[in-house]
Design a protein around this motif. Structure first.
Motif, PDB file in Angstrom:
ATOM      1  N   PRO A 175       0.488  -0.894   0.266  1.00  0.00           N
ATOM      2  CA  PRO A 175      -0.381   0.249   0.109  1.00  0.00           C
ATOM      3  C   PRO A 175       0.869   1.071  -0.250  1.00  0.00           C
ATOM      4  N   THR A 176       0.538   2.620  -0.432  1.00  0.00           N
ATOM      5  CA  THR A 176       1.470   3.427  -0.510  1.00  0.00           C
ATOM      6  C   THR A 176       1.068   4.412   0.603  1.00  0.00           C
ATOM      7  N   ASP A 177       2.494   4.931   0.709  1.00  0.00           N
ATOM      8  CA  ASP A 177       2.544   5.508   1.735  1.00  0.00           C
ATOM      9  C   ASP A 177       2.553   6.837   1.891  1.00  0.00           C
ATOM     10  N   GLU A 178       1.514   7.493   1.394  1.00  0.00           N
ATOM     11  CA  GLU A 178       0.892   8.905   1.318  1.00  0.00           C
ATOM     12  C   GLU A 178       2.384   9.967   2.298  1.00  0.00           C
ATOM     13  N   LYS A 179       2.801   9.836   3.222  1.00  0.00           N
ATOM     14  CA  LYS A 179       3.785  10.611   4.144  1.00  0.00           C
ATOM     15  C   LYS A 179       4.963  10.472   2.870  1.00  0.00           C
ATOM     16  N   ALA A 180       5.623   9.543   2.344  1.00  0.00           N
ATOM     17  CA  ALA A 180       6.799   8.977   2.031  1.00  0.00           C
ATOM     18  C   ALA A 180       7.326   9.509   1.121  1.00  0.00           C
ATOM     19  N   VAL A 181       5.922   9.582  -0.181  1.00  0.00           N
ATOM     20  CA  VAL A 181       5.439  10.091  -1.185  1.00  0.00           C
ATOM     21  C   VAL A 181       5.576  11.162  -1.810  1.00  0.00           C
ATOM     22  N   SER A 182       4.942  12.157  -0.528  1.00  0.00           N
ATOM     23  CA  SER A 182       4.596  13.950  -0.309  1.00  0.00           C
ATOM     24  C   SER A 182       6.016  13.917  -0.011  1.00  0.00           C
ATOM     25  N   GLU A 183       7.223  12.945   1.127  1.00  0.00           N
ATOM     26  CA  GLU A 183       8.400  13.634   0.890  1.00  0.00           C
ATOM     27  C   GLU A 183       9.477  13.320   0.162  1.00  0.00           C
ATOM     28  N   ILE A 184       9.531  12.736  -1.415  1.00  0.00           N
ATOM     29  CA  ILE A 184      10.190  12.889  -2.043  1.00  0.00           C
ATOM     30  C   ILE A 184      10.248  13.704  -3.057  1.00  0.00           C
ATOM     31  N   THR A 185       8.331  14.003  -2.915  1.00  0.00           N
ATOM     32  CA  THR A 185       7.968  14.968  -4.474  1.00  0.00           C
ATOM     33  C   THR A 185       8.559  16.468  -3.513  1.00  0.00           C
ATOM     34  N   GLU A 186       8.086  16.533  -2.131  1.00  0.00           N
ATOM     35  CA  GLU A 186       8.437  17.795  -1.821  1.00  0.00           C
ATOM     36  C   GLU A 186      10.175  18.003  -1.999  1.00  0.00           C
ATOM     37  N   LEU A 187      11.024  16.668  -1.969  1.00  0.00           N
ATOM     38  CA  LEU A 187      12.854  17.394  -1.884  1.00  0.00           C
ATOM     39  C   LEU A 187      12.579  17.205  -3.522  1.00  0.00           C
ATOM     40  N   TYR A 188      12.395  16.708  -4.607  1.00  0.00           N
ATOM     41  CA  TYR A 188      12.046  16.994  -5.854  1.00  0.00           C
ATOM     42  C   TYR A 188      12.060  18.404  -6.447  1.00  0.00           C
ATOM     43  N   ASN A 189      10.468  18.854  -5.703  1.00  0.00           N
ATOM     44  CA  ASN A 189      10.157  20.245  -5.754  1.00  0.00           C
ATOM     45  C   ASN A 189      11.216  21.488  -5.175  1.00  0.00           C
ATOM     46  N   GLY A 190      11.355  20.970  -4.356  1.00  0.00           N
ATOM     47  CA  GLY A 190      12.564  21.765  -3.791  1.00  0.00           C
ATOM     48  C   GLY A 190      14.381  22.473  -4.623  1.00  0.00           C
ATOM     49  N   ILE A 191      14.257  20.817  -5.042  1.00  0.00           N
ATOM     50  CA  ILE A 191      15.919  20.566  -5.698  1.00  0.00           C
ATOM     51  C   ILE A 191      15.656  21.873  -6.936  1.00  0.00           C
ATOM     52  N   GLN A 192      14.659  22.261  -7.595  1.00  0.00           N
ATOM     53  CA  GLN A 192      13.725  22.523  -8.616  1.00  0.00           C
ATOM     54  C   GLN A 192      14.072  24.048  -8.672  1.00  0.00           C
ATOM     55  N   ASN A 193      13.431  24.072  -7.643  1.00  0.00           N
ATOM     56  CA  ASN A 193      13.257  25.892  -7.258  1.00  0.00           C
ATOM     57  C   ASN A 193      14.387  26.179  -6.409  1.00  0.00           C
ATOM     58  N   ALA A 194      15.585  25.509  -6.236  1.00  0.00           N
ATOM     59  CA  ALA A 194      17.044  26.012  -5.991  1.00  0.00           C
ATOM     60  C   ALA A 194      17.457  26.024  -7.252  1.00  0.00           C
ATOM     61  N   LEU A 195      17.206  25.415  -7.715  1.00  0.00           N
ATOM     62  CA  LEU A 195      17.834  25.438  -9.285  1.00  0.00           C
ATOM     63  C   LEU A 195      16.976  26.890  -9.599  1.00  0.00           C
ATOM     64  N   LYS A 196      16.259  26.602 -10.228  1.00  0.00           N
ATOM     65  CA  LYS A 196      15.711  28.316 -10.307  1.00  0.00           C
ATOM     66  C   LYS A 196      16.182  29.092  -9.672  1.00  0.00           C
ATOM     67  N   THR A 197      16.242  29.401  -8.207  1.00  0.00           N
ATOM     68  CA  THR A 197      16.823  30.402  -7.740  1.00  0.00           C
ATOM     69  C   THR A 197      18.149  31.267  -8.280  1.00  0.00           C
ATOM     70  N   SER A 198      18.783  29.842  -8.182  1.00  0.00           N
ATOM     71  CA  SER A 198      20.512  30.534  -9.054  1.00  0.00           C
ATOM     72  C   SER A 198      20.318  30.773 -10.132  1.00  0.00           C
ATOM     73  N   THR A 199      19.724  29.940 -10.685  1.00  0.00           N
ATOM     74  CA  THR A 199      19.649  30.784 -12.001  1.00  0.00           C
ATOM     75  C   THR A 199      19.273  32.331 -12.459  1.00  0.00           C
ATOM     76  N   GLU A 200      18.393  32.340 -11.772  1.00  0.00           N
ATOM     77  CA  GLU A 200      17.510  34.052 -12.053  1.00  0.00           C
ATOM     78  C   GLU A 200      18.960  34.841 -11.284  1.00  0.00           C
ATOM     79  N   LYS A 201      19.727  34.946 -10.250  1.00  0.00           N
ATOM     80  CA  LYS A 201      20.747  34.975  -9.053  1.00  0.00           C
ATOM     81  C   LYS A 201      21.784  35.208 -10.096  1.00  0.00           C
TER      82      LYS A 201
END
Length: 225
Positions: free
Chosen positions: A194-220
């Motif tokens: 069965p799906t561990d919704e919290k674990a799935v959410s954490e991996i998704t948030e980590l990926y989004n956090g990486i992409q946001n950091a990359l975007k911020t770095s590029t804009e800077k």
């Protein structure tokens, strides 16, 4: 993108992050190659388990590359794939340095109970030494294997935020049995039932956090130039 997952200290769950990131990217329709650059070959073991569980339908390509030639091989592979994920293990090795010379992102997970300020400084020293060879490398750190109770996570986050060489992203990954259960079958946590919704959410948030950091770095960089 070329992602390297590494660090100096063992036990922080680097292979777990590398393999889950690989599976996550593949599920987004990306053509991904997972590079095992660790002599312990944990990522290779994961892929072997996955081959058995999914009857050969991996969803990504996997190779084993180590040593001084890793950077040239990865640079070649990056032309053929959307993303490269490199698992370098938890030591300052030739393979890790070679990977950092061609990577876009350096991901350094820290487990709260194992964090040592001297270890963080060693990571910072490694980044400082590699910076001349890859000045555009974006270095990110986050908490992995976090306990639900106690103040370890908050104390670790405070230390990581002080770093001048790695950017802390507040997307902690919990110390969940679902990650171990998934790995035992060569699966990402987003695939197990069965799906561990919290674990799935954490991996998704980590990926989004990486992409946001990359975007911020590029804009800077655009702003400063």
């Amino acid at each position: 993108m070329i992602y390297t997952v590494g660090g100096i200290k063992g036990g922080s769950g680097k292979t777990t992050i590398a393999t889950n990131l690989t599976v996550y990217l593949a599920k987004q329709g990306r053509d991904v190659i997972l590079v095992d650059a660790d002599d312990q070959e944990s990522a290779t073991d994961f892929t072997s388990f996955r081959h058995q569980s999914l009857e050969g339908e991996l969803g990504y390509t996997a190779v084993k590359i180590t040593g001084t030639e890793l950077n040239s091989n990865v640079a070649r592979l990056a032309k053929k794939y959307d993303d490269v994920v490199i698992d370098t293990g938890g030591r300052d090795t030739v393979s890790q340095r070679s990977a950092l010379s061609v990577s876009h992102v350096y991901l350094v997970p820290f487990a709260p109970r194992s964090l040592d300020i001297w270890t963080l400084r060693k990571v910072e020293n490694l980044i400082a030494e590699m910076s001349p060879f890859n000045p555009n490398l974006v270095c990110l750190t986050f908490i992995n294997k976090a306990d639900a109770r106690g103040t370890y996570k908050e104390d670790t986050a405070d230390l990581l935020r002080e770093s001048q060489h790695v950017k802390f992203i507040d997307t902690p990954i919990g110390n969940r049995i679902s990650f171990a259960n998934a790995a035992a079958s060569g699966l990402g946590v987003i695939e197990i039932k069965p799906t561990d919704e919290k674990a799935v959410s954490e991996i998704t948030e980590l990926y989004n956090g990486i992409q946001n950091a990359l975007k911020t770095s590029t804009e800077k960089k655009r702003f400063t130039t």
